[in-house]
Design a protein around this motif. Structure first.
Motif, PDB file in Angstrom:
ATOM      1  N   LYS A   1       0.843  -1.211   0.000  1.00 24.74           N
ATOM      2  CA  LYS A   1       0.000   0.000   0.000  1.00 24.74           C
ATOM      3  C   LYS A   1       0.870   1.249   0.000  1.00 24.74           C
ATOM      4  CE  LYS A   1      -4.024  -1.934   2.252  1.00 24.74           C
ATOM      5  NZ  LYS A   1      -4.381  -2.398   3.564  1.00 24.74           N
ATOM      6  N   LEU A   2       1.919   1.224   0.818  1.00 22.41           N
ATOM      7  CA  LEU A   2       2.791   2.403   0.911  1.00 22.41           C
ATOM      8  C   LEU A   2       3.628   2.559  -0.364  1.00 22.41           C
ATOM      9  CD1 LEU A   2       3.853   4.778   2.517  1.00 22.41           C
ATOM     10  CD2 LEU A   2       5.460   3.240   3.666  1.00 22.41           C
ATOM     11  N   ALA A   3       4.179   1.448  -0.846  1.00 19.39           N
ATOM     12  CA  ALA A   3       5.008   1.527  -2.058  1.00 19.39           C
ATOM     13  C   ALA A   3       4.167   2.026  -3.237  1.00 19.39           C
ATOM     14  CB  ALA A   3       5.626   0.173  -2.363  1.00 19.39           C
ATOM     15  N   ALA A   4       2.923   1.529  -3.347  1.00 17.08           N
ATOM     16  CA  ALA A   4       2.055   1.958  -4.450  1.00 17.08           C
ATOM     17  C   ALA A   4       1.714   3.437  -4.317  1.00 17.08           C
ATOM     18  CB  ALA A   4       0.779   1.125  -4.467  1.00 17.08           C
TER      19      ALA A   4
ATOM     20  N   THR B   1       2.638   7.667   7.954  1.00 15.68           N
ATOM     21  CA  THR B   1       1.510   7.941   7.037  1.00 15.68           C
ATOM     22  C   THR B   1       0.497   6.805   7.171  1.00 15.68           C
ATOM     23  OG1 THR B   1       2.513   6.747   5.168  1.00 15.68           O
ATOM     24  CG2 THR B   1       3.020   9.108   5.357  1.00 15.68           C
ATOM     25  N   HIS B   2      -0.720   7.069   6.679  1.00 12.00           N
ATOM     26  CA  HIS B   2      -1.788   6.065   6.820  1.00 12.00           C
ATOM     27  C   HIS B   2      -1.428   4.734   6.163  1.00 12.00           C
ATOM     28  CE1 HIS B   2      -4.246   9.162   8.463  1.00 12.00           C
ATOM     29  NE2 HIS B   2      -4.374   9.831   7.330  1.00 12.00           N
ATOM     30  N   GLU B   3      -0.770   4.784   5.019  1.00 12.60           N
ATOM     31  CA  GLU B   3      -0.542   3.548   4.245  1.00 12.60           C
ATOM     32  C   GLU B   3       0.573   2.673   4.806  1.00 12.60           C
ATOM     33  OE1 GLU B   3      -0.808   6.559   3.044  1.00 12.60           O
ATOM     34  OE2 GLU B   3      -2.143   6.610   1.298  1.00 12.60           O
ATOM     35  N   ALA B   4       1.433   3.233   5.669  1.00 15.10           N
ATOM     36  CA  ALA B   4       2.545   2.437   6.190  1.00 15.10           C
ATOM     37  C   ALA B   4       2.004   1.301   7.045  1.00 15.10           C
ATOM     38  CB  ALA B   4       3.487   3.308   7.017  1.00 15.10           C
ATOM     39  N   ASN B   5       2.701   0.166   7.027  1.00 15.01           N
ATOM     40  CA  ASN B   5       2.254  -1.014   7.771  1.00 15.01           C
ATOM     41  C   ASN B   5       2.743  -1.018   9.220  1.00 15.01           C
ATOM     42  OD1 ASN B   5       0.817  -3.514   7.685  1.00 15.01           O
ATOM     43  ND2 ASN B   5       2.779  -4.595   7.706  1.00 15.01           N
ATOM     44  N   ALA B   6       3.305   0.096   9.670  1.00 14.75           N
ATOM     45  CA  ALA B   6       3.718   0.207  11.076  1.00 14.75           C
ATOM     46  C   ALA B   6       2.473   0.291  11.962  1.00 14.75           C
ATOM     47  CB  ALA B   6       4.569   1.461  11.267  1.00 14.75           C
ATOM     48  N   HIS B   7       2.602  -0.184  13.209  1.00 10.60           N
ATOM     49  CA  HIS B   7       1.495  -0.054  14.164  1.00 10.60           C
ATOM     50  C   HIS B   7       1.260   1.429  14.469  1.00 10.60           C
ATOM     51  CE1 HIS B   7      -0.922  -0.495  17.773  1.00 10.60           C
ATOM     52  NE2 HIS B   7      -1.071  -1.773  17.443  1.00 10.60           N
ATOM     53  N   LEU B   8      -0.009   1.784  14.703  1.00  9.86           N
ATOM     54  CA  LEU B   8      -0.347   3.192  14.989  1.00  9.86           C
ATOM     55  C   LEU B   8       0.473   3.731  16.169  1.00  9.86           C
ATOM     56  CD1 LEU B   8      -2.121   5.621  14.280  1.00  9.86           C
ATOM     57  CD2 LEU B   8      -3.884   4.681  15.806  1.00  9.86           C
TER      58      LEU B   8
ATOM     59  N   ALA C   1       0.283   9.127   2.396  1.00  9.22           N
ATOM     60  CA  ALA C   1       1.618   9.192   1.785  1.00  9.22           C
ATOM     61  C   ALA C   1       1.629  10.218   0.649  1.00  9.22           C
ATOM     62  CB  ALA C   1       2.020   7.812   1.272  1.00  9.22           C
ATOM     63  N   ALA C   2       0.508  10.337  -0.063  1.00  7.96           N
ATOM     64  CA  ALA C   2       0.446  11.310  -1.166  1.00  7.96           C
ATOM     65  C   ALA C   2       0.547  12.737  -0.626  1.00  7.96           C
ATOM     66  CB  ALA C   2      -0.852  11.139  -1.953  1.00  7.96           C
TER      67      ALA C   2
ATOM     68  N   GLN D   1       3.610  17.632  -0.098  1.00  6.90           N
ATOM     69  CA  GLN D   1       4.087  18.721   0.755  1.00  6.90           C
ATOM     70  C   GLN D   1       5.611  18.865   0.670  1.00  6.90           C
ATOM     71  OE1 GLN D   1       3.068  18.062   4.817  1.00  6.90           O
ATOM     72  NE2 GLN D   1       2.856  20.255   5.258  1.00  6.90           N
ATOM     73  N   ILE D   2       6.306  17.731   0.767  1.00  2.00           N
ATOM     74  CA  ILE D   2       7.775  17.767   0.722  1.00  2.00           C
ATOM     75  C   ILE D   2       8.247  18.194  -0.668  1.00  2.00           C
ATOM     76  CG2 ILE D   2       9.862  16.321   0.834  1.00  2.00           C
ATOM     77  CD1 ILE D   2       8.526  14.747   3.111  1.00  2.00           C
ATOM     78  N   ALA D   3       7.625  17.650  -1.700  1.00  5.93           N
ATOM     79  CA  ALA D   3       8.049  17.957  -3.081  1.00  5.93           C
ATOM     80  C   ALA D   3       7.824  19.431  -3.396  1.00  5.93           C
ATOM     81  CB  ALA D   3       7.287  17.068  -4.061  1.00  5.93           C
ATOM     82  N   GLU D   4       6.644  19.943  -3.028  1.00  7.67           N
ATOM     83  CA  GLU D   4       6.342  21.354  -3.344  1.00  7.67           C
ATOM     84  C   GLU D   4       7.266  22.294  -2.580  1.00  7.67           C
ATOM     85  OE1 GLU D   4       2.153  21.936  -2.756  1.00  7.67           O
ATOM     86  OE2 GLU D   4       1.677  20.869  -4.616  1.00  7.67           O
ATOM     87  N   ASP D   5       7.490  21.993  -1.320  1.00  6.46           N
ATOM     88  CA  ASP D   5       8.344  22.850  -0.502  1.00  6.46           C
ATOM     89  C   ASP D   5       9.788  22.821  -1.028  1.00  6.46           C
ATOM     90  OD1 ASP D   5       8.915  24.590   1.546  1.00  6.46           O
ATOM     91  OD2 ASP D   5       9.419  22.984   2.948  1.00  6.46           O
ATOM     92  N   ALA D   6      10.241  21.622  -1.410  1.00 10.55           N
ATOM     93  CA  ALA D   6      11.615  21.507  -1.944  1.00 10.55           C
ATOM     94  C   ALA D   6      11.735  22.317  -3.235  1.00 10.55           C
ATOM     95  CB  ALA D   6      11.952  20.044  -2.203  1.00 10.55           C
ATOM     96  N   ALA D   7      10.741  22.188  -4.124  1.00 12.81           N
ATOM     97  CA  ALA D   7      10.804  22.894  -5.409  1.00 12.81           C
ATOM     98  C   ALA D   7      10.817  24.404  -5.192  1.00 12.81           C
ATOM     99  CB  ALA D   7       9.618  22.485  -6.276  1.00 12.81           C
TER     100      ALA D   7
END
Ligand SMILES: Cc1cc2nc3c(=O)[nH]c(=O)nc-3n(C[C@H](O)[C@H](O)[C@H](O)COP(=O)(O)O)c2cc1C
Length: 333
Positions: A38-41, A212-219, A314-315, A320-326
């Motif tokens: 889910k996260l990779a996708a 992020t929501h999609e990561a498989n880590a425990h909340l 994740a999106a 957020q990171i991409a826009e701020d970096a740009a």
């Protein structure tokens, strides 16, 4: 759909983007257990490069994760394996499964397995190697790696070297003929821009995508990461069970790091994951469905944790990171 406001982010990254086949130079770090389909996708669909963290996983799980990822995304992705901590028979099964499913790109970590890199290159595969030392960078390049990820000591999870991203990145880039990606200490646009100013063509983010929501880590793990600060993470060799050596990791403080367990507790079961016991000092971090003393397990976290504070998709994190970096790269002369 290309987003023109992000042009500044891609300007310095053409060779890397050509190799990865994605739109933006932001990779998901191959986090074992955490970076599943889910996260990779989600990262691949956002225009970045998704990586399945499959360290020590059985071939059947690797197969089902690859197929599930392909259901969610048509975009390129890689599988992350760690040869040094995987027994030879399992490693062969893992690699054969990936080859059987036509996986085109591999992200490897820890000691450089020259024979494996040469084998994958002989089959026309793309090999990305994460390194923490100059000697590993040299060995990976000599074996034929197409891209290096330079991991600084700020990184979360297993930490290969003892040098900061700020210092190691320019050193390795100076001696390197292939594109270099920065990892460790990066969870914001500011940090991405800084890595690019040091010559990185891209970044590989773990902690930022773990929360992020999609990561498989425990909340519980996600919440601890979001509440944490850079100077509260701990670099330790305590969590060594399941690995071939007492390797350093970066985690959040908990009962284990505070010394509330000792070596006599080595076989103590502190919880369960997918029907299997989790022992104290295990390298296994709590994933979705884990039960027991979650806070006493390995809570991997990079020093980049102080750059993030909200649980989001994740999106959203990516955008957020991409826009701020740009935006920051755009302001440069
Ligand atoms: C929860 C977690 C698990 C990790 N597991 C792996 C792994 O299985 N394989 C790997 O190559 N790197 C692993 N790493 C290290 C990452 O590849 C990367 O170097 C690190 O996340 C970068 O630092 P950051 O977390 O601050 O972004 C892991 C990191 C974290 C946070």
């Amino acid at each position: 759909m290309p987003n023109h406001s992000l042009n500044a982010l891609t300007q310095r990254s053409a060779p890397l983007l050509k190799i990865l086949g994605c739109e933006y130079p932001i990779m998901l770090a191959g986090m074992g257990g955490v970076a599943r389909h889910k996260l990779a996708a989600a990262v691949s669909n956002a225009g970045g490069f998704g990586v399945l963290g499959m360290v020590r996983e059985p071939a059947a799980l690797i197969r089902s994760e690859i197929l599930a990822l392909r259901e969610l995304s048509q975009a390129p992705f890689a599988v992350n394996l760690i040869p040094a901590c995987t027994n030879a028979a399992l490693l062969k099964e893992q690699v054969d499964t990936c080859l059987d499913l036509d996986v085109s790109t591999f992200v490897l970590f820890w000691e450089v397995d020259t024979a494996l890199i040469r084998y994958l290159k002989s089959l026309g595969k793309t090999v990305i190697h994460q390194v923490g030392y100059q000697c590993d960078a040299d060995a990976a390049q000599a074996a034929g790696a197409d891209v290096l990820i330079v991991q600084g000591q700020e990184a979360g999870g297993h930490v290969r070297g003892q040098t900061s991203t700020l210092s190691l990145l320019p050193q390795i880039i100076q001696h390197c003929d292939v594109p270099v990606v920065a990892s460790g200490g990066i969870a914001s646009g500011q940090a991405v821009a800084a890595a690019m100013m040091l010559g990185a063509q891209g970044v590989s983010l773990g902690t930022a995508f773990l929360a992020t929501h999609e990561a498989n880590a425990h909340l519980h793990h996600k919440q601890r990461v979001l509440a944490a600060e850079a100077d509260k993470t701990i670099y330790t060799t305590l969590f060594a069970r399941n690995w071939h050596e007492a390797a350093p990791v970066r985690v959040l403080a908990n009962a284990a790091t505070r010394g509330e367990y000792d070596s006599a507790d080595r076989d103590l079961i502190i919880g369960h994951q997918d029907g299997q016991p989790v022992y104290i000092f295990s390298t296994d971090s709590p994933l979705v469905g884990a039960t027991g003393k979650l806070d006493d397990m390995a809570l991997y976290c990079g020093q980049s944790c102080s750059q993030i504070s909200t649980l989001c998709s994740a999106a959203e994190r990516f955008q957020q990171i991409a826009e701020d970096a740009a935006q920051r790269l755009n302001q440069l002369p």
